[in-house]
Design a protein around this motif. Structure first.
Motif, mmCIF file in Angstrom:
data_model
loop_
_atom_site.group_PDB
_atom_site.id
_atom_site.type_symbol
_atom_site.label_atom_id
_atom_site.label_comp_id
_atom_site.label_asym_id
_atom_site.label_seq_id
_atom_site.Cartn_x
_atom_site.Cartn_y
_atom_site.Cartn_z
ATOM 1 N N LEU A 239 31.692 97.228 -12.015
ATOM 2 C CA LEU A 239 30.919 96.446 -13.329
ATOM 3 C C LEU A 239 30.207 97.016 -14.200
ATOM 4 O O LEU A 239 29.550 98.669 -13.924
ATOM 5 C CB LEU A 239 29.930 95.627 -12.685
ATOM 6 N N ASP A 240 30.310 96.619 -15.652
ATOM 7 C CA ASP A 240 29.586 97.328 -16.774
ATOM 8 C C ASP A 240 28.165 96.694 -17.033
ATOM 9 O O ASP A 240 28.086 95.985 -15.699
ATOM 10 C CB ASP A 240 30.449 97.080 -18.053
ATOM 11 N N ARG A 241 26.912 97.306 -16.474
ATOM 12 C CA ARG A 241 25.584 96.765 -16.656
ATOM 13 C C ARG A 241 25.323 95.827 -17.996
ATOM 14 O O ARG A 241 25.158 94.552 -17.597
ATOM 15 C CB ARG A 241 24.905 98.159 -16.595
ATOM 16 N N ASP A 242 25.107 96.185 -19.096
ATOM 17 C CA ASP A 242 23.901 95.355 -19.869
ATOM 18 C C ASP A 242 25.463 94.225 -19.961
ATOM 19 O O ASP A 242 26.520 95.121 -21.191
ATOM 20 C CB ASP A 242 24.207 96.497 -21.618
ATOM 21 N N GLY A 243 24.882 93.164 -20.596
ATOM 22 C CA GLY A 243 25.840 91.883 -21.030
ATOM 23 C C GLY A 243 26.566 91.836 -19.948
ATOM 24 O O GLY A 243 27.908 90.587 -19.830
ATOM 25 N N VAL A 244 26.323 92.564 -18.477
ATOM 26 C CA VAL A 244 27.773 91.680 -17.751
ATOM 27 C C VAL A 244 26.848 91.189 -16.597
ATOM 28 O O VAL A 244 26.481 90.371 -15.587
ATOM 29 C CB VAL A 244 28.854 92.533 -16.990
ATOM 30 N N GLY A 365 34.262 94.245 -17.712
ATOM 31 C CA GLY A 365 33.135 94.269 -18.691
ATOM 32 C C GLY A 365 32.917 93.698 -19.854
ATOM 33 O O GLY A 365 34.321 92.766 -19.903
ATOM 34 N N ASP A 366 31.835 93.682 -21.183
ATOM 35 C CA ASP A 366 32.354 92.898 -21.844
ATOM 36 C C ASP A 366 32.173 93.160 -23.372
ATOM 37 O O ASP A 366 31.931 93.437 -24.397
ATOM 38 C CB ASP A 366 30.755 92.189 -22.263
ATOM 39 N N LYS A 367 33.141 95.045 -23.154
ATOM 40 C CA LYS A 367 33.199 95.611 -24.485
ATOM 41 C C LYS A 367 35.017 96.124 -24.093
ATOM 42 O O LYS A 367 35.277 96.343 -22.712
ATOM 43 C CB LYS A 367 32.677 96.507 -24.776
ATOM 44 N N ASP A 368 35.618 95.792 -25.827
ATOM 45 C CA ASP A 368 37.058 96.719 -25.046
ATOM 46 C C ASP A 368 37.018 98.254 -24.557
ATOM 47 O O ASP A 368 37.583 98.425 -23.838
ATOM 48 C CB ASP A 368 37.575 96.996 -26.756
ATOM 49 N N HIS A 369 35.640 98.858 -24.385
ATOM 50 C CA HIS A 369 35.631 100.022 -24.418
ATOM 51 C C HIS A 369 35.871 100.108 -22.679
ATOM 52 O O HIS A 369 36.070 101.119 -22.156
ATOM 53 C CB HIS A 369 34.371 101.100 -25.055
ATOM 54 N N ASP A 370 35.038 98.904 -21.523
ATOM 55 C CA ASP A 370 34.925 98.978 -20.560
ATOM 56 C C ASP A 370 36.937 99.060 -20.510
ATOM 57 O O ASP A 370 36.973 99.313 -19.644
ATOM 58 C CB ASP A 370 33.714 97.404 -20.101
ATOM 59 N N ILE A 371 37.400 97.966 -20.929
ATOM 60 C CA ILE A 371 38.261 97.489 -20.543
ATOM 61 C C ILE A 371 39.459 98.641 -20.379
ATOM 62 O O ILE A 371 40.343 99.386 -19.472
ATOM 63 C CB ILE A 371 38.822 96.568 -21.266
HETATM 64 MG MG LIG Z 1 28.551 96.186 -21.641
#
Ligand SMILES: [Mg+2]
Length: 401
Positions: A239-244, A365-371
């Protein structure tokens, strides 16, 4: 949040013959370089038990040599050696000055896989002990437990006439310190103390049906070598943290600013119960920028755990990347650090720290960089953009099962 686990490792493994003549049985290896007790400790550590006490006896110095003062996945290990065998009750009494108000007790030579956070969720004055119970088809060799509305009303001793299926004592207990009032010397918690608690109406049971193995018999030790390596290897929900997990307020780090995203608690709990590791991988450039420290992020993560624990959910581990190219703090001012998403460094670290089944793992994640980070690490990346988060997690867990 209950953070103490007491693991009983004092037994003399007489049933294992020569194998345990000069070695405590939990120190036997289940796979190359991995002892049975390593696996038991790893499991408590990942459920957030930060204070693990090994109550040793027979060949206790070997336990001490192997584990004393070690930190394993964030858990601090202490070893207490009782001078002579005093039964499980006597061992607890011997360790009384170290015991918290509430603690979990388990055997070092068995594994019972269930959601320990759900089990340790809501201690109250209504009970002194809570036992993790398991249904088995053949209770005759274990003895059975009678349960009525979460209260244990009787223990039936092992005998050939016991018919299954029935609930048995799974060997994992949530105990209040008050149990010590009933112990005044060598005794067995199971044989002497639990029956008293039945009379007092202060003993609860909670049924779980996960993987169960007692390695104390010759054939079950062989079974542990066959099965435990596969059991340890679990898929991971990254899990990404901020926004998830929490609402992203921009450089969020204060405990007061922690607001969960709808559905995250139930989603994490579902992953816990589906046998997934749950691991957070979070960019924290605010550390490089000098807005807060890594210690602050640890405090924030402890707060997340506390809140999740109220709902019987937990995160196994947090990986934070404090680096950023435009920092103010020199040691964290690094361009394109391998840990900073979209780079996959944090996931790669998790793969080396935990026995993860990579193929069935995924990241939300909530951002492209997570993916991108997920893809670079070779796991599926799923973009969260405001859909129902609980369903999003559960659907993807189901896909793997
Ligand atoms: Mg995030």
């Amino acid at each position: 949040m209950i953070k103490q686990a007491i693991i009983l490792v004092g037994g003399k493994g007489t049933r294992l013959g020569d194998l345990t003549k000069a070695t405590p049985k939990p120190l036997l290896e289940v796979e190359k370089g991995v002892k049975f007790l390593d696996v038991v400790i790893e499991n408590f550590a990942r459920f957030g038990f930060k204070d693990i006490i090994l109550l040793a006896g027979f060949c206790g110095e070997q336990i001490e040599e192997t584990y004393k003062d070690k930190n394993i996945h964030g858990a601090q290990i202490r070893v207490i050696i009782e001078p002579e065998p005093q039964g499980t009750g006597g061992a607890l009494l011997y360790a009384r000055e170290y015991l918290d108000d509430w603690f979990v007790v388990a055997n070092g030579d068995s594994i019972f896989d269930f959601n320990l956070r759900d089990f340790a969720k809501d201690p109250s004055d209504d009970f002194t002990a809570r036992l993790a119970l398991r249904q088995v088809p053949d209770p005759a060799r274990y003895g059975a437990v009678k349960l009525e509305n979460n209260k244990i009303t009787a223990f039936l001793e092992k005998n050939p006439s016991l018919q299954g299926p029935a609930l048995i004592n799974g060997g994992v207990y949530l105990l209040s310190r008050n149990v010590l009032k009933l112990i005044d010397g060598p005794c067995s918690i199971e044989a002497n103390i639990f029956p008293k608690l039945v009379e007092m109406g202060e003993i609860e049971g909670q049924e779980f049906n996960g993987y169960f193995l007692d390695m104390g018999l010759p054939d079950s030790y062989a079974q542990s070598q066959r099965e435990i390596p596969a059991w340890r290897k679990k898929p991971c929900l990254f899990l990404d943290r901020d926004g998830v997990i929490n609402i992203d307020k921009g450089y969020t780090y204060k405990s007061d600013d922690l607001v969960f995203i709808d559905g995250i608690e139930n989603g994490i709990k579902a992953a816990n119960e589906a046998g997934y590791y749950v691991i957070v991988v979070t960019n924290q450039a605010g550390v490089a920028r000098g807005l807060y420290t890594l210690k602050d992020t640890d405090i924030f993560h402890a707060k997340i755990q506390e809140k999740l624990a109220l709902n019987g959910a937990h995160i196994d581990a947090f990986y934070s990347c404090p680096f950023h190219k435009d920092g103010n703090i020199p040691e964290y001012t690094i361009d394109n650090h391998p840990d900073r998403k979209p780079n996959p460094g944090m996931l790669l670290k998790a793969f080396s720290d935990w026995p993860i089944d990579k193929e069935n793992s995924f990241l939300i994640g909530d951002k492209d960089h997570d993916i991108t980070a997920a893809e670079r690490a070779g796991v599926r990346g799923i973009l969260f953009n405001g859909q129902n988060l609980e369903n999003l997690i559960i659907e993807n867990l189901n896909e793997n099962s």
